[in-house]
Motif scaffolding. Structure first.
Motif, PDB file in Angstrom:
ATOM      1  N   CYS A  49     -25.130 -45.525  66.387  1.00  0.00           N
ATOM      2  CA  CYS A  49     -25.233 -46.248  65.115  1.00  0.00           C
ATOM      3  C   CYS A  49     -24.111 -45.797  64.184  1.00  0.00           C
ATOM      4  O   CYS A  49     -23.743 -44.618  64.175  1.00  0.00           O
ATOM      5  N   PRO A  50     -23.583 -46.716  63.381  1.00  0.00           N
ATOM      6  CA  PRO A  50     -22.615 -46.306  62.364  1.00  0.00           C
ATOM      7  C   PRO A  50     -23.331 -45.520  61.261  1.00  0.00           C
ATOM      8  O   PRO A  50     -24.558 -45.431  61.262  1.00  0.00           O
ATOM      9  N   VAL A  51     -22.590 -45.016  60.307  1.00  0.00           N
ATOM     10  CA  VAL A  51     -23.207 -44.249  59.225  1.00  0.00           C
ATOM     11  C   VAL A  51     -23.973 -45.137  58.250  1.00  0.00           C
ATOM     12  O   VAL A  51     -24.782 -44.657  57.472  1.00  0.00           O
ATOM     13  N   SER A  52     -23.743 -46.437  58.287  1.00  0.00           N
ATOM     14  CA  SER A  52     -24.429 -47.358  57.378  1.00  0.00           C
ATOM     15  C   SER A  52     -25.915 -47.453  57.735  1.00  0.00           C
ATOM     16  O   SER A  52     -26.297 -47.285  58.890  1.00  0.00           O
ATOM     17  N   PRO A  53     -26.767 -47.746  56.752  1.00  0.00           N
ATOM     18  CA  PRO A  53     -28.218 -47.775  56.987  1.00  0.00           C
ATOM     19  C   PRO A  53     -28.737 -49.103  57.554  1.00  0.00           C
ATOM     20  O   PRO A  53     -29.876 -49.465  57.324  1.00  0.00           O
ATOM     21  N   ASN A  54     -27.902 -49.820  58.301  1.00  0.00           N
ATOM     22  CA  ASN A  54     -28.323 -51.113  58.844  1.00  0.00           C
ATOM     23  C   ASN A  54     -28.449 -51.090  60.363  1.00  0.00           C
ATOM     24  O   ASN A  54     -28.235 -52.090  61.027  1.00  0.00           O
ATOM     25  N   CYS A  55     -28.831 -49.938  60.903  1.00  0.00           N
ATOM     26  CA  CYS A  55     -28.932 -49.767  62.352  1.00  0.00           C
ATOM     27  C   CYS A  55     -30.070 -48.804  62.671  1.00  0.00           C
ATOM     28  O   CYS A  55     -30.269 -47.816  61.957  1.00  0.00           O
ATOM     29  N   VAL A  56     -30.810 -49.116  63.739  1.00  0.00           N
ATOM     30  CA  VAL A  56     -31.795 -48.183  64.280  1.00  0.00           C
ATOM     31  C   VAL A  56     -31.607 -48.131  65.789  1.00  0.00           C
ATOM     32  O   VAL A  56     -31.184 -49.111  66.406  1.00  0.00           O
ATOM     33  N   SER A  57     -31.931 -46.973  66.366  1.00  0.00           N
ATOM     34  CA  SER A  57     -31.765 -46.805  67.804  1.00  0.00           C
ATOM     35  C   SER A  57     -32.659 -45.687  68.309  1.00  0.00           C
ATOM     36  O   SER A  57     -32.939 -44.726  67.590  1.00  0.00           O
ATOM     37  N   THR A  58     -33.042 -45.817  69.565  1.00  0.00           N
ATOM     38  CA  THR A  58     -33.814 -44.750  70.198  1.00  0.00           C
ATOM     39  C   THR A  58     -32.912 -43.584  70.590  1.00  0.00           C
ATOM     40  O   THR A  58     -33.404 -42.520  70.941  1.00  0.00           O
ATOM     41  N   ASP A 141     -29.241 -53.361  55.136  1.00  0.00           N
ATOM     42  CA  ASP A 141     -30.019 -54.533  55.562  1.00  0.00           C
ATOM     43  C   ASP A 141     -31.435 -54.529  54.994  1.00  0.00           C
ATOM     44  O   ASP A 141     -32.279 -55.293  55.440  1.00  0.00           O
ATOM     45  N   ALA A 142     -31.698 -53.651  54.021  1.00  0.00           N
ATOM     46  CA  ALA A 142     -33.018 -53.546  53.377  1.00  0.00           C
ATOM     47  C   ALA A 142     -34.127 -53.274  54.392  1.00  0.00           C
ATOM     48  O   ALA A 142     -35.259 -53.704  54.213  1.00  0.00           O
ATOM     49  N   GLY A 143     -33.801 -52.589  55.479  1.00  0.00           N
ATOM     50  CA  GLY A 143     -34.813 -52.199  56.469  1.00  0.00           C
ATOM     51  C   GLY A 143     -35.191 -53.279  57.469  1.00  0.00           C
ATOM     52  O   GLY A 143     -36.143 -53.110  58.231  1.00  0.00           O
ATOM     53  N   VAL A 144     -34.436 -54.373  57.507  1.00  0.00           N
ATOM     54  CA  VAL A 144     -34.774 -55.490  58.403  1.00  0.00           C
ATOM     55  C   VAL A 144     -34.755 -55.062  59.865  1.00  0.00           C
ATOM     56  O   VAL A 144     -35.683 -55.366  60.626  1.00  0.00           O
ATOM     57  N   ASN A 145     -33.720 -54.356  60.287  1.00  0.00           N
ATOM     58  CA  ASN A 145     -33.625 -53.949  61.693  1.00  0.00           C
ATOM     59  C   ASN A 145     -34.744 -52.986  62.080  1.00  0.00           C
ATOM     60  O   ASN A 145     -35.319 -53.098  63.163  1.00  0.00           O
ATOM     61  N   ARG A 146     -35.056 -52.049  61.205  1.00  0.00           N
ATOM     62  CA  ARG A 146     -36.149 -51.105  61.489  1.00  0.00           C
ATOM     63  C   ARG A 146     -37.479 -51.837  61.627  1.00  0.00           C
ATOM     64  O   ARG A 146     -38.218 -51.634  62.592  1.00  0.00           O
ATOM     65  N   ARG A 147     -37.787 -52.721  60.692  1.00  0.00           N
ATOM     66  CA  ARG A 147     -39.061 -53.462  60.771  1.00  0.00           C
ATOM     67  C   ARG A 147     -39.133 -54.313  62.036  1.00  0.00           C
ATOM     68  O   ARG A 147     -40.165 -54.377  62.697  1.00  0.00           O
ATOM     69  N   ARG A 148     -38.031 -54.974  62.366  1.00  0.00           N
ATOM     70  CA  ARG A 148     -38.002 -55.808  63.568  1.00  0.00           C
ATOM     71  C   ARG A 148     -38.313 -54.967  64.804  1.00  0.00           C
ATOM     72  O   ARG A 148     -39.136 -55.342  65.640  1.00  0.00           O
ATOM     73  N   MET A 149     -37.658 -53.832  64.919  1.00  0.00           N
ATOM     74  CA  MET A 149     -37.831 -53.024  66.122  1.00  0.00           C
ATOM     75  C   MET A 149     -39.195 -52.338  66.161  1.00  0.00           C
ATOM     76  O   MET A 149     -39.756 -52.136  67.236  1.00  0.00           O
ATOM     77  N   GLU A 150     -39.740 -52.012  65.006  1.00  0.00           N
ATOM     78  CA  GLU A 150     -41.105 -51.471  64.980  1.00  0.00           C
ATOM     79  C   GLU A 150     -42.102 -52.525  65.462  1.00  0.00           C
ATOM     80  O   GLU A 150     -43.018 -52.223  66.224  1.00  0.00           O
ATOM     81  N   GLN A 151     -41.913 -53.771  65.039  1.00  0.00           N
ATOM     82  CA  GLN A 151     -42.805 -54.853  65.467  1.00  0.00           C
ATOM     83  C   GLN A 151     -42.647 -55.145  66.956  1.00  0.00           C
ATOM     84  O   GLN A 151     -43.638 -55.299  67.675  1.00  0.00           O
ATOM     85  N   LEU A 152     -41.410 -55.229  67.431  1.00  0.00           N
ATOM     86  CA  LEU A 152     -41.185 -55.477  68.859  1.00  0.00           C
ATOM     87  C   LEU A 152     -41.720 -54.320  69.695  1.00  0.00           C
ATOM     88  O   LEU A 152     -42.313 -54.539  70.759  1.00  0.00           O
ATOM     89  N   SER A 153     -41.534 -53.092  69.232  1.00  0.00           N
ATOM     90  CA  SER A 153     -42.038 -51.918  69.949  1.00  0.00           C
ATOM     91  C   SER A 153     -43.552 -51.957  70.072  1.00  0.00           C
ATOM     92  O   SER A 153     -44.107 -51.691  71.142  1.00  0.00           O
ATOM     93  N   ALA A 154     -44.214 -52.279  68.979  1.00  0.00           N
ATOM     94  CA  ALA A 154     -45.672 -52.349  69.010  1.00  0.00           C
ATOM     95  C   ALA A 154     -46.142 -53.428  69.984  1.00  0.00           C
ATOM     96  O   ALA A 154     -47.103 -53.217  70.732  1.00  0.00           O
TER      97      ALA A 154
END
Length: 163
Positions: A49-58, A141-154
């Motif tokens: 992930c870049p240093v920007s807060p618009n990325c989440v990764s395992t 991204d105002a947490g969009v990627n994190r929320r998306r991946m939390e929902q897909l993970s669940a």
């Protein structure tokens, strides 16, 4: 008074027009920007992930960008098939690449169509499904990627263990 009112109306109209033009330009840019060269799996790892807060990764090193990978039972192909079925049902998602152990999709924001690259990698050695979701444009991204991946993970968690 009438001059002031006319000035206010023209000012408001000008600002509105400028906003519409900016939205159109951003929408065109969002459709034309290509996927980064870092997309894909290299040495059993997704891109950092870049240093920007618009990325989440395992596989992120920073705690604020990290999400836990999902264990899977069975073959990596079956895990990716489950991912593909789930992603295909998502609105504004397009599957770009499906391989036996990897899937790349693009999710677009509802209004302007900003693209987010979403990747899944089923690591047969560890029995873990890794993923990464990152915005192509912008900084936050105002947490969009994190929320998306939390929902897909669940949604995926129960399916992957049951296989």
């Amino acid at each position: 008074m009438q001059k002031l009112l006319r000035f206010a109306i023209w000012g408001f109209a000008g600002i509105t027009l400028l906003g519409v033009l900016l939205t159109v330009v951003l929408a065109i840019a969002a459709r034309r920007v290509g996927a980064p060269a870092t997309i894909g799996v290299r040495d059993a790892r997704l891109a950092a992930c870049p240093v920007s807060p618009n990325c989440v990764s395992t596989q992120a090193e920073r705690p604020d960008q990290y999400l836990a990978p999902l264990p899977f039972v069975g073959s990596p192909e079956a895990a990716i098939e489950a991912v593909a079925a789930l992603v295909a049902a998502e609105p504004r998602a397009e599957i770009i690449v499906v391989q036996p152990t990897y899937l790349h999709a693009v999710f677009r924001s509802p209004t302007v169509g900003f693209p987010d690259d979403v990747e899944f990698y089923a690591d047969e050695t560890t029995g873990l499904l890794h993923f990464r979701s990152a915005a192509r444009l912008g900084y936050d991204d105002a947490g969009v990627n994190r929320r998306r991946m939390e929902q897909l993970s669940a949604a995926l968690a129960a399916q992957l263990v049951a296989r």
